[in-house]
Design an enzyme around this catalytic site. Structure first.
Site, short mmCIF file in Angstrom:
data_model
loop_
_atom_site.label_atom_id
_atom_site.label_comp_id
_atom_site.label_asym_id
_atom_site.label_seq_id
_atom_site.Cartn_x
_atom_site.Cartn_y
_atom_site.Cartn_z
N ARG A 6 -0.45 13.03 10.37
CA ARG A 6 0.77 13.71 10.58
C ARG A 6 1.63 14.48 9.47
NH1 ARG A 6 4.42 7.46 11.11
NH2 ARG A 6 3.38 7.56 13.56
N ASP A 24 0.25 -1.09 -0.42
CA ASP A 24 -0.20 -0.13 -0.29
C ASP A 24 0.76 1.24 0.26
OD1 ASP A 24 0.94 -0.75 2.83
OD2 ASP A 24 -0.77 -0.33 3.88
N HIS A 25 2.19 1.56 0.12
CA HIS A 25 2.91 2.14 0.77
C HIS A 25 3.63 3.00 -1.37
CE1 HIS A 25 2.41 2.13 4.43
NE2 HIS A 25 2.92 2.98 4.58
N SER A 82 7.27 7.66 13.02
CA SER A 82 6.61 5.75 12.49
C SER A 82 7.21 4.72 13.22
CB SER A 82 7.02 5.97 11.12
OG SER A 82 7.79 5.30 10.60
N ARG A 116 9.08 3.23 11.66
CA ARG A 116 10.45 2.15 9.91
C ARG A 116 11.20 2.06 10.66
NH1 ARG A 116 9.94 8.29 7.44
NH2 ARG A 116 8.24 7.34 7.54
N ASP A 123 4.14 -1.49 11.24
CA ASP A 123 3.46 0.03 10.84
C ASP A 123 2.98 0.19 12.34
OD1 ASP A 123 3.14 2.29 8.03
OD2 ASP A 123 1.94 2.13 10.29
C1 MIC Z 1 4.04 6.36 7.83
O1 MIC Z 1 3.05 6.90 8.42
O2 MIC Z 1 5.32 6.94 8.18
C2 MIC Z 1 4.51 5.05 7.74
C3 MIC Z 1 5.29 5.52 6.49
O3 MIC Z 1 3.42 4.41 7.37
C4 MIC Z 1 5.19 4.20 8.54
C5 MIC Z 1 6.13 2.79 8.37
C6 MIC Z 1 6.61 2.97 7.77
O4 MIC Z 1 7.53 4.11 7.73
O5 MIC Z 1 7.26 2.04 6.15
C7 MIC Z 1 4.38 4.27 10.29
O6 MIC Z 1 3.23 4.31 10.63
O7 MIC Z 1 4.78 3.10 11.07
FE1 SF4 Z 2 -0.19 4.80 4.89
FE2 SF4 Z 2 1.27 5.39 7.10
FE3 SF4 Z 2 0.24 6.94 5.74
FE4 SF4 Z 2 -1.15 5.37 7.56
S1 SF4 Z 2 0.22 7.37 8.00
S2 SF4 Z 2 -1.48 5.83 5.41
S3 SF4 Z 2 -0.25 4.14 7.20
S4 SF4 Z 2 1.31 6.29 4.94
#
Ligand code: MIC
Ligand code: SF4
Length: 645
Positions: free
Chosen positions: A379, A64-65, A533, A535, A119
Site C-alpha cells: 500500500r 505484529d503491528h 484495510s 480495520r 486483516d
Molecule cells: C493494514 O495493512 O492497513 C493493516 C494495518 O494491516 C490493516 C489492519 C488494521 O488496520 O489493523 C489491514 O490491512 O486490514
Molecule cells: Fe502488516 Fe498490514 Fe503491512 Fe501486512 S500490509 S505488513 S499486515 S501493516
C-alpha cells in the site's frame, strides 16, 4: 461440468445458500487469525458473546503491528491478548515471532481449508491453497465462536499464467500487472483463481506475494492450487502430513478470465499514491530515491531476503539513500542469520528492523519531507508512511535492492546476471514463540491495562433517522483516510473514545468535534468508499461519534460489512448524479426505516435543505437487514441467543 477450486472449497464448507454469484452464502470457518491492532476489539467482542472456548480447528492471535511501545499502551495490549488467548483456547504468537500472514503461511495454513482473519491481507495463505478471507474483527469473533461467515458469493475469475518469468522479473510484477489492468476496485466481489502452465514454476512464497496483494484489487480473495510445489514447501516446513492436493477440474467453468504471459512481463512499480498507478520501472528510472524499505507481509520471505542479499553482497547502500530491512518472521530471521545473509545486510549498511509490520503501517522509518521511498510493500496511500508529502513507490525486492545500491530508481535488469535461489530443503522449525492455550482456563486471569476501554455498543435503529451531512468526500477514500494508523494513533485501538478523536484527521481534522456537536449524521462518499484495510475501527469510531450511515456511489466489501456490523447504513445512490446535488450541512431525513430494511428494498432519503427526495439502495440480505435493525451484529447475536428455539 468441471468445478473451480473455489467452488470445491466453498461446497465443502457450505452451511447455507447456493453458489450463485451475488447471492448470500454462509461457510464454515476452519481457522482464524487476528493481529494485535484489530485483535483487542475482536477478543472483547468474543468475550461479550459469552462462549467459553473457541470452536474452530485452530485460532491464532498474532502481535505484529503495535510493536513500537513508545508508551505503556501497546505492551499492555500484548498482555491482554496473551491472557485472553490462553483462557479461550487460542494460540498466541509472541511479539518477535513475525508478521501474522508470513507465520501463518509457514506454520499453520492447510490446503483446502478456510481461514478468516481480521486483516485484509489474510488472502496471503491463498498461496498455499487455503481459502483465506479478510474480515472485520466482529466477523472473526463470530467465527471463533463456531458461527458461519456470511459473504456475497463472488464471481470466480480464472487467471491463466503462461510461460515463465524472465530473470529479474518476480511474482510482485505479476500482481502489479494485475493491478495495472484491473485497478483497485477491479477485483470487487471476485475471487481470483490462478492456473495454467506458469503456476508450476512459482514457489509458495511467490504465490503468496500474489494472493497477498490481491487485496489491493479489492478481491474477496485469491487462490492457487495445491500441487508438487506446495507439497515440497510443506515438507520443508515439517508439515507434509497436512498436505493435500487440491485443484480445479481441468474443464472448470469460470465467470471471467484473465491471461498473463509471464515471459512478456518486465519489472514494474506502482507510483504514488495508489497501488494501481502502475508503470514500467524503466519509465521512471533515474528518479532520486531517499529511502528503500524491504519487508511487509507481501515481500519478506526467506526467498525475498536472499534475493536482496545477493544484490547487496559486497556493496554499500548509496549515500543518497537509507535502507531498512524487516524479515517477515523469526524463521526468516534465524535462517538469514545462520547462512550469513544478515552479515551481508549489516555490511551493506542496512538498518535491520524486528520482524513486524513496522514501516508498512507507519511504525517508524517515515521518509524525509517530499522524499521518495521505494518499498516492497502493498500500500502506498498518501500519508500512510508517516510523512504526509512523501512519494511512496511499490516494487519487487529485486527492484528495491537495485535502487538501494544506486540511489536512483533502477531497473534491476541493468545489474547483470540475476541471482537464483532454490528453496531450502528444510526451514528452521521452531515454534518456541507460539504459546499454547492454558489447560486450566478457569485459573487464567485476563490482564486489562488502563488502555482497554469497554466496547461501545450501538442502539437498535429508530423508525426515522435524521441528521446532517457531516462531510462530503470523493472517490477511493481508504480506511487510512477514515481512521488513520501510524505510531501515534495505533496504540489507541483498544480505546474507542480516544481513537475517535482522529477520525478523518487527514481529510478534515474538525470532523470529530463537528460530529459530536451535531449529535451525529451522515458522510457522503464517491466510488469504492472504505477501500484498503479491514480495520473495523473505521466503522466503530465514527459510530461512537454518532455517524448513522454513509451514502456513497459504491463501497469496498470489508468496510461495507463493518458498517452493517456496527449498525450503520451503507447506502448506495440509485442515481449517482444525486451526489452532485448534496452539500455538507444538508439535513437528511430517512422515514419508515423498519419496513425498508428488508432484502432488496430501496430507501427514500429526504434532503430537507434542498427540498428534494432521492432513492438509495441498501442491497442487504434479510439477515443483514435484521442486524441493522438490531443496531449491529453483537446485539443481533445476543437477541438470537436469547430467542426461544
Ligand atoms: C493494514 O495493512 O492497513 C493493516 C494495518 O494491516 C490493516 C489492519 C488494521 O488496520 O489493523 C489491514 O490491512 O486490514
Ligand atoms: Fe502488516 Fe498490514 Fe503491512 Fe501486512 S500490509 S505488513 S499486515 S501493516
Amino acid at each position: 461440468m468441471g468445478k473451480s477450486l473455489t467452488h470445491k472449497i466453498i461446497e465443502e464448507h457450505l452451511i447455507s445458500g447456493h453458489l450463485k454469484a451475488g447471492t448470500e452464502v454462509a461457510i464454515r470457518i476452519d481457522q482464524t487469525l487476528t493481529q494485535d491492532a484489530t485483535g483487542t476489539m475482536a477478543y472483547l467482542q468474543f468475550e461479550a458473546m459469552g462462549i467459553p472456548r473457541v470452536r474452530t480447528k485452530l485460532s491464532v492471535s498474532y502481535v505484529d503491528h503495535n510493536m513500537l511501545q513508545t508508551g505503556f499502551e501497546n505492551a499492555d495490549d500484548h498482555l491482554f491478548l496473551q491472557s485472553i488467548a490462553s483462557k479461550y483456547g487460542i494460540h498466541f504468537s509472541r511479539p518477535g515471532n513475525g508478521i501474522c500472514h508470513q507465520v501463518h503461511l509457514e506454520r499453520f495454513a492447510v490446503p483446502g481449508q478456510t481461514l478468516l482473519g481480521s486483516d485484509s491481507h489474510t488472502p496471503t495463505c491463498g498461496g498455499l491453497a487455503t481459502l483465506s478471507i479478510g474480515a472485520g474483527g466482529l466477523d472473526v469473533a463470530v467465527a471463533m465462536g463456531g458461527g458461519p461467515f456470511f459473504l456475497s458469493m463472488p464471481k470466480v475469475v480464472g487467471v491463466t499464467l503462461k510461460g515463465t518469468l524472465q530473470p529479474w522479473v518476480s511474482a510482485k510484477d505479476i500482481i502489479l500487472e494485475m493491478l495495472r489492468r484491473l485497478k483497485c476496485s477491479g477485483g470487487k466481489d471476485r475471487i481470483f483463481e490462478y492456473g495454467g502452465e506458469g503456476v508450476a514454476s512459482l514457489t509458495v512464497p511467490e504465490r503468496s506475494t500474489i494472493t497477498n496483494m490481491g487485496a489491493e484489487l479489492g478481491a474477496t480473495t485469491s487462490v492457487f492450487p495445491s500441487d508438487e510445489q506446495t507439497r515440497r514447501y510443506m515438507a520443508a516446513q515439517g508439515r507434509a502430513h497436512d498436505w493435500r492436493a487440491v485443484a480445479a477440474d481441468p474443464d472448470a467453468i469460470y465467470d471471467e478470465r484473465v491471461e498473463i504471459d509471464l515471459t512478456q512481463l518486465e519489472p514494474l512499480l506502482a507510483r504514488p499514491h495508489s497501488p494501481d498507478s502502475v508503470c514500467k520501472v524503466s519509465e521512471v528510472a533515474g528518479t532520486r530515491v531517499h529511502q528503500v524499505a524491504i519487508g511487509s507481509c507481501t515481500n519478506s520471505s526467506f526467498k525475498d531476503l536472499m534475493t536482496v542479499a545477493s544484490v547487496l553482497k559486497g556493496k554499500v547502500v548509496h549515500p543518497n539513500c537509507t535502507l531498512a530491512i524487516t524479515p517477515g518472521s523469526r524463521q526468516v530471521f534465524q535462517m538469514i542469520s545462520a547462512n550469513g545473509a544478515l552479515t551481508d545486510f549489516i555490511s551493506a549498511g542496512a538498518r535491520i528492523l524486528e520482524s513486524a509490520c513496522g514501516p508498512c503501517i507507519g511504525m517508524g522509518q517515515a521518509p524525509p519531507s517530499n522524499g521518495v521511498s521505494v518499498r516492497t510493500f502493498n500500500r502506498n496511500f498518501e500519508g500512510r508512511s508517516g510523512t504526509p508529502n512523501a512519494q511512496v513507490f511499490l516494487a519487487s525486492p529485486e527492484t528495491a535492492a537495485a535502487c538501494a545500491i544506486t540511489g536512483v530508481v533502477t531497473d534491476p535488469r541493468t545489474l547483470g546476471a540475476a541471482p537464483h535461489w532454490d528453496l531450502p530443503e528444510r526451514y528452521v522449525q521452531d515454534d518456541g514463540m507460539i504459546v499454547r492455550p492454558a489447560e486450566h482456563p478457569d485459573k487464567v486471569e485476563i490482564f486489562r491495562g488502563p488502555n482497554i476501554k469497554p466496547l461501545p455498543i450501538n442502539k437498535a435503529m429508530t423508525a426515522t433517522m435524521e441528521g446532517r451531512v457531516l462531510l462530503k468526500v470523493g472517490d477511493d477514500i481508504t480506511t487510512d483516510h477514515i481512521m488513520p494508523a501510524g505510531a501515534k494513533v495505533l496504540p489507541l485501538r483498544s480505546n474507542i473514545p480516544a481513537i475517535s478523536e482522529f477520525v478523518f484527521e487527514r481529510v478534515d481534522p474538525q470532523f470529530p468535534a463537528r460530529a459530536k456537536k451535531a449529535g451525529g449524521g451522515f458522510v457522503i462518499g464517491g466510488s469504492n468508499y472504505g477501500q484498503g484495510s479491514s480495520r473495523e475501527h473505521a466503522a466503530l469510531a465514527p459510530m461512537y461519534l454518532g455517524l448513522k450511515g454513509v451514502v456513497a456511489k459504491s463501497f469496498a466489501r470489508i468496510h461495507r460489512s463493518n458498517l452493517i456490523n456496527f449498525g450503520l447504513l451503507p447506502m448506495v445512490f440509485a442515481d449517482p448524479t444525486e451526489y452532485d446535488r448534496i452539500d455538507a450541512e444538508d439535513v437528511f431525513e430517512i422515514p419508515d426505516l423498519p419496513a425498508h430494511l428488508q432484502a432488496g428494498k430501496e430507501l427514500e432519503v429526504r434532503n430537507r435543505t434542498k427540498g428534494r427526495t432521492f432513492q438509495v439502495k441498501l442491497g442487504v440480505s434479510s439477515r443483514e437487514g435484521a442486524i441493522l435493525a438490531a443496531g449491529g451484529l453483537l446485539n443481533f447475536t445476543r437477541q438470537q441467543a436469547a430467542a426461544p428455539s
